[in-house]
Design a protein around this motif. Structure first.
Motif, PDB file in Angstrom:
ATOM      1  N   LEU A  18       7.131  54.739 -21.836  1.00 32.20           N
ATOM      2  CA  LEU A  18       6.853  55.719 -22.880  1.00 32.20           C
ATOM      3  C   LEU A  18       7.633  57.012 -22.664  1.00 32.20           C
ATOM      4  O   LEU A  18       8.198  57.569 -23.616  1.00 32.20           O
ATOM      5  CB  LEU A  18       5.357  56.012 -22.941  1.00 32.20           C
ATOM      6  N   ASP A  19       7.689  57.488 -21.431  1.00 35.68           N
ATOM      7  CA  ASP A  19       8.379  58.755 -21.174  1.00 35.68           C
ATOM      8  C   ASP A  19       9.868  58.643 -21.477  1.00 35.68           C
ATOM      9  O   ASP A  19      10.466  59.540 -22.093  1.00 35.68           O
ATOM     10  CB  ASP A  19       8.176  59.183 -19.721  1.00 35.68           C
ATOM     11  N   LEU A  20      10.472  57.543 -21.052  1.00 35.95           N
ATOM     12  CA  LEU A  20      11.895  57.329 -21.325  1.00 35.95           C
ATOM     13  C   LEU A  20      12.145  57.228 -22.823  1.00 35.95           C
ATOM     14  O   LEU A  20      13.073  57.857 -23.361  1.00 35.95           O
ATOM     15  CB  LEU A  20      12.383  56.056 -20.630  1.00 35.95           C
ATOM     16  N   GLU A  21      11.312  56.463 -23.500  1.00 39.29           N
ATOM     17  CA  GLU A  21      11.511  56.272 -24.937  1.00 39.29           C
ATOM     18  C   GLU A  21      11.278  57.579 -25.695  1.00 39.29           C
ATOM     19  O   GLU A  21      11.982  57.875 -26.659  1.00 39.29           O
ATOM     20  CB  GLU A  21      10.586  55.175 -25.447  1.00 39.29           C
ATOM     21  N   ARG A  22      10.318  58.361 -25.252  1.00 41.24           N
ATOM     22  CA  ARG A  22      10.087  59.666 -25.873  1.00 41.24           C
ATOM     23  C   ARG A  22      11.316  60.559 -25.724  1.00 41.24           C
ATOM     24  O   ARG A  22      11.704  61.264 -26.666  1.00 41.24           O
ATOM     25  CB  ARG A  22       8.863  60.330 -25.246  1.00 41.24           C
ATOM     26  N   ARG A  23      11.962  60.529 -24.556  1.00 37.58           N
ATOM     27  CA  ARG A  23      13.170  61.332 -24.348  1.00 37.58           C
ATOM     28  C   ARG A  23      14.301  60.840 -25.243  1.00 37.58           C
ATOM     29  O   ARG A  23      15.045  61.637 -25.825  1.00 37.58           O
ATOM     30  CB  ARG A  23      13.594  61.294 -22.880  1.00 37.58           C
ATOM     31  N   HIS A  24      14.450  59.517 -25.346  1.00 37.60           N
ATOM     32  CA  HIS A  24      15.469  58.966 -26.243  1.00 37.60           C
ATOM     33  C   HIS A  24      15.208  59.421 -27.680  1.00 37.60           C
ATOM     34  O   HIS A  24      16.125  59.848 -28.389  1.00 37.60           O
ATOM     35  CB  HIS A  24      15.469  57.448 -26.188  1.00 37.60           C
ATOM     36  N   ALA A  25      13.953  59.329 -28.109  1.00 38.26           N
ATOM     37  CA  ALA A  25      13.612  59.715 -29.473  1.00 38.26           C
ATOM     38  C   ALA A  25      13.899  61.195 -29.704  1.00 38.26           C
ATOM     39  O   ALA A  25      14.415  61.577 -30.770  1.00 38.26           O
ATOM     40  CB  ALA A  25      12.149  59.405 -29.754  1.00 38.26           C
ATOM     41  N   ALA A  26      13.586  62.027 -28.726  1.00 38.49           N
ATOM     42  CA  ALA A  26      13.817  63.459 -28.867  1.00 38.49           C
ATOM     43  C   ALA A  26      15.298  63.769 -29.069  1.00 38.49           C
ATOM     44  O   ALA A  26      15.663  64.693 -29.804  1.00 38.49           O
ATOM     45  CB  ALA A  26      13.282  64.198 -27.650  1.00 38.49           C
ATOM     46  N   SER A  27      16.159  62.978 -28.443  1.00 36.62           N
ATOM     47  CA  SER A  27      17.595  63.202 -28.595  1.00 36.62           C
ATOM     48  C   SER A  27      18.093  62.821 -29.980  1.00 36.62           C
ATOM     49  O   SER A  27      19.209  63.187 -30.363  1.00 36.62           O
ATOM     50  CB  SER A  27      18.372  62.415 -27.522  1.00 36.62           C
ATOM     51  N   PHE A  28      17.268  62.106 -30.733  1.00 36.63           N
ATOM     52  CA  PHE A  28      17.599  61.746 -32.116  1.00 36.63           C
ATOM     53  C   PHE A  28      16.608  62.389 -33.084  1.00 36.63           C
ATOM     54  O   PHE A  28      16.221  61.796 -34.090  1.00 36.63           O
ATOM     55  CB  PHE A  28      17.610  60.232 -32.287  1.00 36.63           C
ATOM     56  N   ASN A  29      16.192  63.606 -32.766  1.00 31.93           N
ATOM     57  CA  ASN A  29      15.271  64.363 -33.628  1.00 31.93           C
ATOM     58  C   ASN A  29      13.965  63.612 -33.885  1.00 31.93           C
ATOM     59  O   ASN A  29      13.346  63.778 -34.928  1.00 31.93           O
ATOM     60  CB  ASN A  29      15.946  64.698 -34.967  1.00 31.93           C
ATOM     61  N   GLY A  30      13.577  62.777 -32.941  1.00 30.14           N
ATOM     62  CA  GLY A  30      12.356  61.995 -33.085  1.00 30.14           C
ATOM     63  C   GLY A  30      12.509  60.760 -33.932  1.00 30.14           C
ATOM     64  O   GLY A  30      11.579  59.951 -34.027  1.00 30.14           O
ATOM     65  N   ALA A  31      13.669  60.592 -34.562  1.00 31.72           N
ATOM     66  CA  ALA A  31      13.848  59.512 -35.539  1.00 31.72           C
ATOM     67  C   ALA A  31      14.533  58.300 -34.920  1.00 31.72           C
ATOM     68  O   ALA A  31      15.634  57.903 -35.301  1.00 31.72           O
ATOM     69  CB  ALA A  31      14.630  60.007 -36.741  1.00 31.72           C
TER      70      ALA A  31
END
Length: 215
Positions: A18-31
């Motif tokens: 979850l933490d890794l995926e949340r960081r990935h998502a944040a780098s794409f404006n959550g999208a």
């Protein structure tokens, strides 16, 4: 837009993080969008695809690959995903599958699912080995993505539950084949029904067992 291995590709472990995926998502404006399908193998009914953009601050507990969950748990998670995430499902009919082939019909439906989202994703993760042509955003294929990535796992649940519900309703319109039980897969009950009744309008005529039953 299709990509092979490139600087765009995101690393994922063998199980969801979850933490890794949340960081990935944040780098794409959550999208960050996950895409999966259900129903490539059955002899009847549509193939259904789903696209999901999760809210990573509101991820349902015990979210996992749909194949690892009971029907009751899938139904429960389906409602939670729909309530908290951006979701779109798209299907391809048996006629479309016969006209295009199952791979092309599935990839086309995936593009329609992504394009149908209320939010425009910035990056797309697709379960399997193919990134569909026609995506407007960069993306990558992720083998066993439904086991490794939460947004893809969510898409697998949406696609699976949606298709199962469609097949249960189809049983009311085309009784005798057992669609509500086997969902169109090639089990002995379905084979016997094909032998007795022949194919229905909801069968995939290009699939060999159906074609043979027709002749």
């Amino acid at each position: 837009m299709s990509h092979g291995p490139s600087l765009f590709d995101l690393p994922f472990p063998d199980s969801p993080d979850l933490d890794l995926e949340r960081r990935h998502a944040a780098s794409f404006n959550g999208a960050l969008c996950g895409v999966d399908e259900a129903g490539r193998g059955p002899w009847a009914g549509p193939v259904v695809t789903a696209a999901v953009v999760l809210d990573y601050d509101n991820v349902p507990d015990r979210l996992n690959d749909s194949k690892k969950l009971s029907e009751a748990r899938r139904e429960e998670l389906f409602d939670k995903i729909v309530a908290s995430a951006h979701v779109c499902a798209a299907s391809a009919s048996p006629e479309t599958i016969d006209a295009l082939n199952i791979r092309s019909a599935t990839l086309s439906a995936m593009v329609r699912a992504v394009n149908g989202l209320a939010i425009i994703p910035d990056y797309v993760l697709v379960d399997g080995r193919d990134v569909p042509r026609g995506l407007k955003q960069p993306g990558q294929a992720l083998v066993k993505g439904d086991e490794r990535c939460l947004c893809v796992a969510a898409a697998s649940i949406i696609a699976k539950v949606t298709r199962d519900r469609m097949m249960v309703r189809l049983e009311d319109h085309v009784p005798g084949y057992g669609f509500a039980q086997h969902k169109g897969y090639g089990v002995p009950q379905h084979q016997a029904a094909l032998a007795d009744l022949g194919p229905s309008d909801h069968h995939r005529m290009s699939f060999k067992p159906v074609h043979l039953a027709r002749t």
